[in-house]
Enzyme design. Structure first.
Site, mmCIF file in Angstrom:
data_model
loop_
_atom_site.group_PDB
_atom_site.id
_atom_site.type_symbol
_atom_site.label_atom_id
_atom_site.label_comp_id
_atom_site.label_asym_id
_atom_site.label_seq_id
_atom_site.Cartn_x
_atom_site.Cartn_y
_atom_site.Cartn_z
ATOM 1 N N GLY A 29 0.814 -1.227 0.000
ATOM 2 C CA GLY A 29 0.000 0.000 0.000
ATOM 3 C C GLY A 29 0.840 1.267 0.000
ATOM 4 N N ASP B 197 -4.553 3.022 8.214
ATOM 5 C CA ASP B 197 -4.182 1.697 8.714
ATOM 6 C C ASP B 197 -4.764 1.551 10.113
ATOM 7 O OD1 ASP B 197 -1.567 -0.287 7.756
ATOM 8 O OD2 ASP B 197 -2.428 -0.595 9.746
ATOM 9 N N VAL C 100 -4.727 -4.465 2.246
ATOM 10 C CA VAL C 100 -4.470 -5.127 3.532
ATOM 11 C C VAL C 100 -3.868 -6.508 3.270
ATOM 12 C CG1 VAL C 100 -6.300 -3.892 4.725
ATOM 13 C CG2 VAL C 100 -6.812 -6.086 3.650
ATOM 14 N N THR D 20 -2.348 -16.807 4.893
ATOM 15 C CA THR D 20 -2.987 -18.119 4.759
ATOM 16 C C THR D 20 -3.847 -18.367 5.998
ATOM 17 O OG1 THR D 20 -1.077 -18.848 3.510
ATOM 18 C CG2 THR D 20 -2.518 -20.569 4.366
ATOM 19 N N THR E 3 -3.519 -9.402 -3.150
ATOM 20 C CA THR E 3 -3.674 -10.595 -3.989
ATOM 21 C C THR E 3 -4.809 -11.435 -3.422
ATOM 22 O OG1 THR E 3 -1.320 -10.566 -4.284
ATOM 23 C CG2 THR E 3 -2.447 -12.580 -4.927
ATOM 24 N N GLU F 286 -0.971 -6.078 -7.719
ATOM 25 C CA GLU F 286 0.342 -5.444 -7.693
ATOM 26 C C GLU F 286 1.405 -6.432 -8.131
ATOM 27 O OE1 GLU F 286 0.870 -2.051 -6.941
ATOM 28 O OE2 GLU F 286 2.359 -2.998 -8.189
ATOM 29 N N CYS G 90 4.534 -13.713 -0.617
ATOM 30 C CA CYS G 90 3.579 -14.036 -1.690
ATOM 31 C C CYS G 90 3.614 -15.458 -2.213
ATOM 32 C CB CYS G 90 3.803 -13.087 -2.857
ATOM 33 S SG CYS G 90 3.354 -11.409 -2.455
ATOM 34 N N PHE H 232 14.410 -12.304 3.254
ATOM 35 C CA PHE H 232 14.135 -13.342 2.248
ATOM 36 C C PHE H 232 14.847 -13.073 0.931
ATOM 37 C CE2 PHE H 232 10.985 -11.831 -0.912
ATOM 38 C CZ PHE H 232 10.590 -10.622 -0.355
ATOM 39 N N ARG I 137 9.494 -12.311 6.001
ATOM 40 C CA ARG I 137 8.371 -13.250 5.923
ATOM 41 C C ARG I 137 8.724 -14.459 5.044
ATOM 42 N NH1 ARG I 137 3.473 -9.167 4.619
ATOM 43 N NH2 ARG I 137 5.136 -8.115 3.494
HETATM 44 C C1 UDX Z 1 7.087 -11.515 -5.869
HETATM 45 C C2 UDX Z 1 6.918 -11.237 -7.377
HETATM 46 O O1 UDX Z 1 8.199 -11.180 -8.016
HETATM 47 C C3 UDX Z 1 6.150 -9.959 -7.596
HETATM 48 O O2 UDX Z 1 5.914 -9.777 -8.977
HETATM 49 C C4 UDX Z 1 4.842 -10.047 -6.847
HETATM 50 O O3 UDX Z 1 4.126 -8.847 -6.972
HETATM 51 C C5 UDX Z 1 5.072 -10.339 -5.387
HETATM 52 O O4 UDX Z 1 5.825 -11.528 -5.246
HETATM 53 P P1 UDX Z 1 8.738 -10.684 -3.954
HETATM 54 O O5 UDX Z 1 8.166 -11.801 -3.151
HETATM 55 O O6 UDX Z 1 8.821 -9.327 -3.339
HETATM 56 O O7 UDX Z 1 7.919 -10.508 -5.321
HETATM 57 O O8 UDX Z 1 10.236 -11.079 -4.383
HETATM 58 P P2 UDX Z 1 10.925 -11.877 -5.575
HETATM 59 O O9 UDX Z 1 11.968 -11.015 -6.141
HETATM 60 O O10 UDX Z 1 9.936 -12.449 -6.504
HETATM 61 O O11 UDX Z 1 11.660 -13.042 -4.792
HETATM 62 C C6 UDX Z 1 10.951 -14.078 -4.147
HETATM 63 C C7 UDX Z 1 11.901 -15.129 -3.637
HETATM 64 O O12 UDX Z 1 12.462 -15.864 -4.711
HETATM 65 C C8 UDX Z 1 13.095 -14.567 -2.859
HETATM 66 O O13 UDX Z 1 13.332 -15.348 -1.722
HETATM 67 C C9 UDX Z 1 14.230 -14.681 -3.840
HETATM 68 O O14 UDX Z 1 15.476 -14.779 -3.221
HETATM 69 C C10 UDX Z 1 13.860 -15.942 -4.581
HETATM 70 N N1 UDX Z 1 14.487 -16.061 -5.910
HETATM 71 C C11 UDX Z 1 14.238 -15.134 -6.871
HETATM 72 C C12 UDX Z 1 15.317 -17.139 -6.179
HETATM 73 O O15 UDX Z 1 15.539 -17.983 -5.319
HETATM 74 N N2 UDX Z 1 15.883 -17.248 -7.432
HETATM 75 C C13 UDX Z 1 15.634 -16.342 -8.413
HETATM 76 O O16 UDX Z 1 16.155 -16.520 -9.527
HETATM 77 C C14 UDX Z 1 14.793 -15.252 -8.133
HETATM 78 C C1 UDX Z 2 0.502 -7.259 0.464
HETATM 79 C C2 UDX Z 2 -0.788 -7.624 -0.216
HETATM 80 O O1 UDX Z 2 -1.751 -6.747 0.073
HETATM 81 C C3 UDX Z 2 -1.039 -9.072 -0.101
HETATM 82 O O2 UDX Z 2 -2.240 -9.472 -0.610
HETATM 83 C C4 UDX Z 2 0.041 -9.625 -0.902
HETATM 84 O O3 UDX Z 2 -0.159 -10.944 -1.213
HETATM 85 C C5 UDX Z 2 1.331 -9.402 -0.151
HETATM 86 O O4 UDX Z 2 1.528 -8.068 -0.043
HETATM 87 P P1 UDX Z 2 1.645 -6.323 2.429
HETATM 88 O O5 UDX Z 2 1.511 -4.911 2.005
HETATM 89 O O6 UDX Z 2 2.948 -6.990 2.191
HETATM 90 O O7 UDX Z 2 0.505 -7.184 1.753
HETATM 91 O O8 UDX Z 2 1.195 -6.549 3.907
HETATM 92 P P2 UDX Z 2 1.589 -5.718 5.187
HETATM 93 O O9 UDX Z 2 2.907 -5.085 5.022
HETATM 94 O O10 UDX Z 2 1.304 -6.626 6.327
HETATM 95 O O11 UDX Z 2 0.520 -4.530 5.167
HETATM 96 C C6 UDX Z 2 -0.836 -4.665 5.355
HETATM 97 C C7 UDX Z 2 -1.309 -3.528 6.255
HETATM 98 O O12 UDX Z 2 -2.727 -3.542 6.332
HETATM 99 C C8 UDX Z 2 -0.794 -3.599 7.689
HETATM 100 O O13 UDX Z 2 -0.130 -2.413 8.017
HETATM 101 C C9 UDX Z 2 -2.066 -3.760 8.529
HETATM 102 O O14 UDX Z 2 -2.008 -3.117 9.787
HETATM 103 C C10 UDX Z 2 -3.110 -3.139 7.633
HETATM 104 N N1 UDX Z 2 -4.488 -3.581 7.913
HETATM 105 C C11 UDX Z 2 -4.782 -4.881 8.043
HETATM 106 C C12 UDX Z 2 -5.488 -2.622 8.022
HETATM 107 O O15 UDX Z 2 -5.240 -1.430 7.932
HETATM 108 N N2 UDX Z 2 -6.761 -3.041 8.221
HETATM 109 C C13 UDX Z 2 -7.093 -4.349 8.386
HETATM 110 O O16 UDX Z 2 -8.262 -4.671 8.585
HETATM 111 C C14 UDX Z 2 -6.052 -5.289 8.276
#
Ligand code: UDX
Ligand code: UDX
Length: 447
Positions: free
Chosen positions: A15, A35, A90, A94, A132, A161, A276, A338, A346
């Site tokens: 967000g 939030d 938000v 799981t 998502t 996103e 994710c 990660f 996470r």
């Molecule tokens: C992912 C997607 O890339 C993004 O498009 C989506 O919106 C959210 O989920 P993110 O989880 O932030 O993004 O990171 P990403 O760069 O995809 O890496 C995910 C994991 O895969 C990491 O632990 C990374 O180290 C690992 N990774 C990535 C590998 O092990 N090998 C690779 O070649 C690329």
């Molecule tokens: C995001 C996406 O939204 C999720 O679907 C995707 O798969 C992973 O990334 P992310 O932004 O990473 O989530 O989550 P987080 O950093 O935990 O932020 C969510 C925020 O929403 C938190 O700050 C939480 O306090 C807030 N929240 C949650 C609200 O404001 N209202 C609620 O009812 C629940």
């Protein structure tokens, strides 16, 4: 309609950076990010060096936009009613209990956000799913909105996103595509156009893809599943390489040069982490099972099995080494995030690998340049698998130099750039490079 006021529910990793970039690119739009977490909002409004999310380039944008057209607030209801468009960003973890526990996405935060939107709205709103979500969630959101408020009109769009943490700002500036799903009705099409007009301020129009809501929702799950599948594929081959004396880096390069396959996301690793991939695959598996597509569910489950395998494989490699040389049961983990350039841990493979060692009674030394010690402890407590008191088994270090003084095997778990400065001549006999970032094939272990 030209949108002038936006509200975003959820000031997290998705967000906040997304709204910061919209604010920067659209100075004519006022954006309020709300939030339920009061402390988090305080931090977003506080000193720039203590923002709640670390993301390269983010603080510079916050400095330029905060209190000009970007605001952080706890006044959720007012901010919703003031806006014409509301993003839901938000988290959707799981599910831990009830039907689909351990697999389906927990939509309770999305549902409560929809209720709050319904109750606070005195004029028509466009509601945008940013989180998502499983395919067909928009239907549920619409139902909640209309049940709780039948005096205004709600249009629900899906705009998943695709940013990756660590490169979020870059990804938002230069998206491969922006996906917008909406109803094909007159009001649906007009809502889609309002969102297209926002992105048009910096994204070339041919990269803005408008589709139906269900395609948008499913494309996000499918994209993440396909990316994760590539990582599991290369990681599975790393195990075969070790048995056959092939070199995974060479194999990866050779495969990637085929332009039908491409070079991205073929880096061998200790397994993928992040908020994710695992969650979205579980979600996809659950969806397939729901539609009685059990073979397809099993196919995608395999991606997760390989990921778990890679983590236990790492434990076995190091544990065997330690036993063979009769060493003390102590290891040093370099990197808890990660991946590099984020403070997010996470689902990080470090957590799972550490927990294997803790169960076997090892002492664990940990250093990460960005993840806070409290967070590391929380991650381990959450997995609840320690044999002794956690505090007696883990030691934190605040520099690479200090952790390397411990003399125990060094496990490179995150590809942080600063780890590339490790002295491979001095430490070579105890470096386990699980990211293959060091240029020395004679280390104790590299994939
Ligand atoms: C992912 C997607 O890339 C993004 O498009 C989506 O919106 C959210 O989920 P993110 O989880 O932030 O993004 O990171 P990403 O760069 O995809 O890496 C995910 C994991 O895969 C990491 O632990 C990374 O180290 C690992 N990774 C990535 C590998 O092990 N090998 C690779 O070649 C690329
Ligand atoms: C995001 C996406 O939204 C999720 O679907 C995707 O798969 C992973 O990334 P992310 O932004 O990473 O989530 O989550 P987080 O950093 O935990 O932020 C969510 C925020 O929403 C938190 O700050 C939480 O306090 C807030 N929240 C949650 C609200 O404001 N209202 C609620 O009812 C629940």
């Amino acid at each position: 309609m030209g949108i002038k006021r936006i509200c975003c529910i959820g000031a997290g990793y998705v967000g906040a950076p997304t709204m910061a970039v919209i604010a920067l690119k659209c100075p004519h739009i006022d954006i309020t990010v709300v939030d339920i977490d009061i402390e988090k909002i305080k931090k977003w409004n506080g000193p720039i060096e203590h923002l709640p999310v670390y993301e390269p380039g983010l603080s510079e944008i916050i400095l330029k936009t905060r209190d000009k057209n970007l605001f952080f607030s706890n006044e959720i209801e007012n901010s919703i009613d003031n806006a014409e468009m509301i993003f839901i960003a938000v988290n959707t973890p799981t599910k831990l209990s009830g039907e689909g526990a351990g697999m389906a996405a927990d939509l309770s935060y999305v549902e409560s956000s929809a209720k709050t939107i319904a109750k606070s709205s005195k004029s028509d709103k466009i509601v945008v799913e940013k989180s998502t979500l499983p395919v067909r969630t928009a239907e549920k959101i619409k139902e909640i909105l209309n049940k709780n408020n039948n005096s205004v009109n709600f249009e629900v769009l899906s705009n998943p996103e695709f940013l990756a943490e660590g490169t979020a700002i870059e990804d938002l500036f230069k998206s491969d595509r922006v996906l917008i799903g909406g109803d094909k009705t007159k009001s649906g099409l007009s809502a889609v156009q309002s969102l297209v007009n926002i992105y048009k301020n910096w994204i070339p129009i041919d990269k803005i893809l408008t589709v139906n809501v269900w395609s948008a929702e499913l494309s996000k799950l499918a994209s993440n599943a396909m990316l994760a599948q590539r990582i599991s594929s290369i990681n599975s081959l790393s195990a075969l390489c070790k048995k056959t004396d092939a070199d995974i880096e060479e194999v990866s390069k050779a495969i990637g040069m085929d332009k039908r396959i491409g070079t991205e996301f073929l880096k061998v690793s200790p397994g993928f982490g992040g908020s994710c991939f695992k969650k979205d695959i579980l979600n996809l598996v659950y969806l397939c099972q729901h539609y009685d597509l059990n073979e397809i569910a099993d196919y995608w489950k395999g991606v997760l099995t390989i990921n778990d395998f890679q983590r236990s494989r790492i434990f076995n490699i190091v544990n065997t080494f330690i036993k063979k040389y009769n060493l003390k049961k102590e290891i040093s983990i370099l990197g808890w995030a990660f991946k590099k350039n984020t403070d997010d841990s996470r689902e990080s493979s470090s957590i799972y690998v550490a927990s294997h060692f803790l169960k076997e009674g090892y002492i664990i030394n940990i250093y990460d340049p960005k993840v806070k010690n409290d967070q590391i402890k929380k991650d381990l407590v959450m997995l609840k698998h320690t044999s002794k008191d956690l505090n007696q088994q883990i030691n934190f270090f605040n520099s690479l130099e200090l952790i390397t003084n411990t003399k125990s095997p060094l496990l490179i778990m995150t590809e942080w750039d600063e780890f590339k400065s490790l002295n491979t001549n001095k430490h070579k006999l105890r470096i386990f490079d699980f990211r293959n970032i060091l240029n020395n094939s004679k280390l104790t272990y590299r994939f």
